[in-house]
Scaffold this motif. Structure first.
Motif, short mmCIF file in Angstrom:
data_model
loop_
_atom_site.label_atom_id
_atom_site.label_comp_id
_atom_site.label_asym_id
_atom_site.label_seq_id
_atom_site.Cartn_x
_atom_site.Cartn_y
_atom_site.Cartn_z
N ARG A 101 6.88 -167.92 -101.68
CA ARG A 101 7.10 -168.53 -102.99
C ARG A 101 5.76 -168.75 -103.70
O ARG A 101 5.64 -168.48 -104.89
CB ARG A 101 7.82 -169.87 -102.77
N TRP A 136 4.47 -167.13 -107.19
CA TRP A 136 3.98 -167.99 -108.27
C TRP A 136 2.56 -167.58 -108.68
O TRP A 136 2.25 -167.55 -109.87
CB TRP A 136 4.02 -169.46 -107.86
N ALA A 169 3.87 -168.04 -115.21
CA ALA A 169 4.26 -168.99 -114.16
C ALA A 169 4.89 -170.24 -114.77
O ALA A 169 4.44 -170.72 -115.81
CB ALA A 169 3.05 -169.37 -113.32
N ALA A 198 7.89 -175.70 -110.55
CA ALA A 198 7.77 -174.69 -109.50
C ALA A 198 7.71 -175.27 -108.10
O ALA A 198 8.26 -174.69 -107.16
CB ALA A 198 6.52 -173.85 -109.75
#
Length: 88
Positions: free
Chosen positions: A44, A48, A57, A63
């Motif tokens: 992940r 990102w 992003a 996030a």
């Protein structure tokens, strides 16, 4: 996840300069979908980071729920901001 592997997967090339605007948007959309579905923290973060490099992003609070992950992302952003380009 190597950078070239990510570029190949989402954009079909390791060179962004040859992509059309539509190809860049399509690859970025695929990248965002995979980021939203990814559950492994390392993968992940890699997704990102690529989105950050490309300017797409999501905000850190969206996030990353984990404060340590947000801190790591801030550190990455600071490192990227310190890069001015290739040495002359």
């Amino acid at each position: 996840m190597g950078f070239d592997d990510l570029m190949q997967r989402y954009f079909g090339t390791a060179e962004l300069s040859g992509l059309s605007g539509a190809e860049l948007v399509a690859g970025s959309e695929r990248l965002a979908v995979d980021f939203g579905l990814e559950t492994d923290p390392s993968r992940r973060f890699a997704l990102w980071a690529l989105m950050h490099i490309l300017g797409s992003a999501p905000d850190l609070d969206v996030a990353f729920k984990d404060p340590a992950e947000r801190d790591a992302a801030r550190n990455f952003m600071d490192l990227c901001a310190g890069v001015s380009g290739p040495p002359q």
